[in-house]
Design a protein around this motif. Structure first.
Motif, PDB file in Angstrom:
ATOM      1  N   ASN A 105       0.930  -1.171  -0.080  1.00 33.08           N
ATOM      2  CA  ASN A 105      -0.177  -0.127  -0.007  1.00 33.08           C
ATOM      3  C   ASN A 105       0.878   1.234  -0.004  1.00 33.08           C
ATOM      4  OD1 ASN A 105      -2.498  -1.416   0.007  1.00 33.08           O
ATOM      5  ND2 ASN A 105      -2.573  -1.392   2.131  1.00 33.08           N
ATOM      6  N   PHE A 106       2.035   1.171   0.427  1.00 26.07           N
ATOM      7  CA  PHE A 106       2.803   2.244   0.820  1.00 26.07           C
ATOM      8  C   PHE A 106       3.369   2.638  -0.675  1.00 26.07           C
ATOM      9  CE2 PHE A 106       3.022   2.576   5.443  1.00 26.07           C
ATOM     10  CZ  PHE A 106       3.040   3.849   5.619  1.00 26.07           C
ATOM     11  N   LEU A 107       3.851   1.484  -1.500  1.00 23.29           N
ATOM     12  CA  LEU A 107       4.616   1.558  -2.513  1.00 23.29           C
ATOM     13  C   LEU A 107       3.730   1.737  -4.124  1.00 23.29           C
ATOM     14  CD1 LEU A 107       6.967  -1.539  -1.657  1.00 23.29           C
ATOM     15  CD2 LEU A 107       7.759   0.941  -2.268  1.00 23.29           C
ATOM     16  N   THR A 108       2.454   1.971  -3.771  1.00 21.95           N
ATOM     17  CA  THR A 108       1.679   2.163  -4.903  1.00 21.95           C
ATOM     18  C   THR A 108       0.707   3.397  -4.772  1.00 21.95           C
ATOM     19  OG1 THR A 108       0.320   0.976  -6.613  1.00 21.95           O
ATOM     20  CG2 THR A 108      -0.328   0.950  -4.321  1.00 21.95           C
ATOM     21  N   ASN A 109       0.567   3.846  -5.807  1.00 22.92           N
ATOM     22  CA  ASN A 109      -0.266   4.983  -5.854  1.00 22.92           C
ATOM     23  C   ASN A 109      -1.704   4.654  -6.908  1.00 22.92           C
ATOM     24  OD1 ASN A 109      -1.399   7.608  -4.791  1.00 22.92           O
ATOM     25  ND2 ASN A 109      -0.470   8.513  -6.457  1.00 22.92           N
ATOM     26  N   THR A 110      -1.595   3.599  -7.311  1.00 17.61           N
ATOM     27  CA  THR A 110      -2.787   3.160  -8.038  1.00 17.61           C
ATOM     28  C   THR A 110      -3.484   2.168  -7.828  1.00 17.61           C
ATOM     29  OG1 THR A 110      -1.602   1.407  -9.538  1.00 17.61           O
ATOM     30  CG2 THR A 110      -1.076   3.749  -9.966  1.00 17.61           C
ATOM     31  N   SER A 111      -4.477   1.470  -8.523  1.00 15.15           N
ATOM     32  CA  SER A 111      -5.301   0.452  -7.896  1.00 15.15           C
ATOM     33  C   SER A 111      -4.438  -0.728  -8.211  1.00 15.15           C
ATOM     34  CB  SER A 111      -6.458   0.104  -8.961  1.00 15.15           C
ATOM     35  OG  SER A 111      -6.531   0.271 -10.323  1.00 15.15           O
ATOM     36  N   THR A 112      -3.436  -0.635  -8.909  1.00 16.46           N
ATOM     37  CA  THR A 112      -2.542  -2.055  -9.125  1.00 16.46           C
ATOM     38  C   THR A 112      -1.735  -2.276  -7.772  1.00 16.46           C
ATOM     39  OG1 THR A 112      -2.548  -1.859 -11.714  1.00 16.46           O
ATOM     40  CG2 THR A 112      -0.799  -3.233 -10.684  1.00 16.46           C
ATOM     41  N   ARG A 113      -1.734  -3.272  -7.086  1.00 15.90           N
ATOM     42  CA  ARG A 113      -0.932  -3.719  -6.042  1.00 15.90           C
ATOM     43  C   ARG A 113       0.627  -3.894  -6.464  1.00 15.90           C
ATOM     44  NH1 ARG A 113       1.247  -7.821  -3.250  1.00 15.90           N
ATOM     45  NH2 ARG A 113       1.038  -8.059  -1.065  1.00 15.90           N
ATOM     46  N   SER A 114       1.403  -3.124  -5.377  1.00 16.02           N
ATOM     47  CA  SER A 114       2.897  -3.183  -5.848  1.00 16.02           C
ATOM     48  C   SER A 114       3.350  -4.625  -5.509  1.00 16.02           C
ATOM     49  CB  SER A 114       3.517  -2.288  -4.877  1.00 16.02           C
ATOM     50  OG  SER A 114       4.804  -2.078  -5.001  1.00 16.02           O
ATOM     51  N   PRO A 115       4.123  -5.396  -6.498  1.00 16.77           N
ATOM     52  CA  PRO A 115       4.632  -6.587  -6.415  1.00 16.77           C
ATOM     53  C   PRO A 115       5.615  -6.747  -5.249  1.00 16.77           C
ATOM     54  CG  PRO A 115       5.401  -5.645  -8.354  1.00 16.77           C
ATOM     55  CD  PRO A 115       4.384  -4.388  -7.754  1.00 16.77           C
ATOM     56  N   VAL A 116       5.510  -6.767  -3.985  1.00 16.19           N
ATOM     57  CA  VAL A 116       6.364  -6.712  -3.020  1.00 16.19           C
ATOM     58  C   VAL A 116       6.952  -8.101  -3.162  1.00 16.19           C
ATOM     59  CG1 VAL A 116       5.584  -4.792  -1.639  1.00 16.19           C
ATOM     60  CG2 VAL A 116       4.901  -7.253  -0.995  1.00 16.19           C
ATOM     61  N   GLU A 117       6.122  -9.197  -3.584  1.00 18.21           N
ATOM     62  CA  GLU A 117       6.701 -10.425  -3.423  1.00 18.21           C
ATOM     63  C   GLU A 117       7.974 -10.546  -4.433  1.00 18.21           C
ATOM     64  OE1 GLU A 117       2.946 -10.412  -1.262  1.00 18.21           O
ATOM     65  OE2 GLU A 117       3.751  -9.644  -3.336  1.00 18.21           O
ATOM     66  N   SER A 118       8.282  -9.792  -5.362  1.00 18.64           N
ATOM     67  CA  SER A 118       9.125  -9.574  -6.204  1.00 18.64           C
ATOM     68  C   SER A 118      10.710  -9.461  -5.574  1.00 18.64           C
ATOM     69  CB  SER A 118       8.903  -8.905  -7.397  1.00 18.64           C
ATOM     70  OG  SER A 118       7.995  -9.013  -8.250  1.00 18.64           O
TER      71      SER A 118
END
Length: 256
Positions: A105-118
């Motif tokens: 949630n911190f790493l994105t500013n869009t409706s697409t979830r940031s892929p932190v698992e990468s």
């Protein structure tokens, strides 16, 4: 890197924000070739790189999600994926429940979830969680901080380091630290929130916990800005008669 069986380097120990010469909470725990970044407070990523690159870490362990213990995970994400680092696999990350979505949630500013698992192979902590990182055994216990928070015991053969994270005095931490060689324990201050709930150790509490756990050595850290390190050590020493030191930024302590 150090050849000690078990040691840790203080990347920072300030709270609740970094000072000009001391980042927030973070430690590099090393033992038998394994390297674990324990807490990633503001400013600790820069100090970490004095000792190890992100792609040379074996794991990251986060006690709780207050910014002074976790904020540099955000920049570590960018460093791991979008700069000069080539990860062979995502870095194992042990942290409190909800850590993946909090980061995303911190790493994105869009409706697409940031892929932190990468960047991170995330495993949520629970009371009694155990993990093996190389020759190190990591045991986590839930502690009392008014939110999901954990203390950590790191063992390598017959040596043991216990880190309190942030917590009020509690039986879980005393049990976790039982007979440890070194107890790295916060000594925030005598102040508590307006609610009256205690969520930190005072220096006296730190000494009491070390004495009750029969720790071999006490190192005070996370000293609040209303105290000097010397005051915190002196107050803790009134309750614990074993050796006491302060987690000065940049210092490396062998666990023996």
């Amino acid at each position: 890197m150090t050849s000690e069986l078990l040691s840790f380097t203080v990347l920072g120990s300030a709270t609740p924000y970094p000072s000009v010469d001391n980042p927030c909470s973070g430690y590099l725990v090393s033992g038998a070739g394994a390297r674990v970044w324990v807490d990633a407070g503001t400013g600790t990523l820069a100090e970490l790189q004095r000792h190890v690159r992100l792609d040379e870490l074996d794991a990251i362990w986060i006690s709780h999600l207050h910014a002074d213990h976790s904020a540099d995970l955000l920049t570590a994400y960018y460093g791991a994926l979008y700069a000069d680092i080539q990860l062979a696999a995502p870095i194992p990350l042990y942290g409190p429940p909800g850590i993946a979505d909090r980061l995303a949630n911190f790493l994105t500013n869009t409706s697409t979830r940031s892929p932190v698992e990468s960047a991170f192979a995330i495993e949520e902590l629970h009371d009694g969680h155990r993990a093996r990182v190389g020759a190190l055994t990591l045991t986590s216990r839930a502690v009392s901080h008014g939110m999901p928070a954990f203390g950590l015991r790191v063992e390598a053969e017959d040596r043991s380091l216990v880190y309190s994270g942030d917590t009020a005095p509690c039986p879980a931490l005393t049990s976790l630290a039982d007979g440890c060689d070194v107890l790295l324990c916060e000594a925030e201050s005598a102040q508590v929130p307006d609610s009256g709930e205690q969520v930190h150790h005072t220096p006296e509490d730190t000494g009491d916990t070390a004495r009750a756990a029969q720790a071999g050595k006490l190192i005070v850290t996370h000293v609040g800005r209303f105290l000097t390190p010397q005051q915190a050590v002196a107050r803790a020493s009134a309750r614990f008669d074993g050796p006491i030191d302060y987690a000065a930024p940049g210092a490396t302590f062998p666990v023996a």
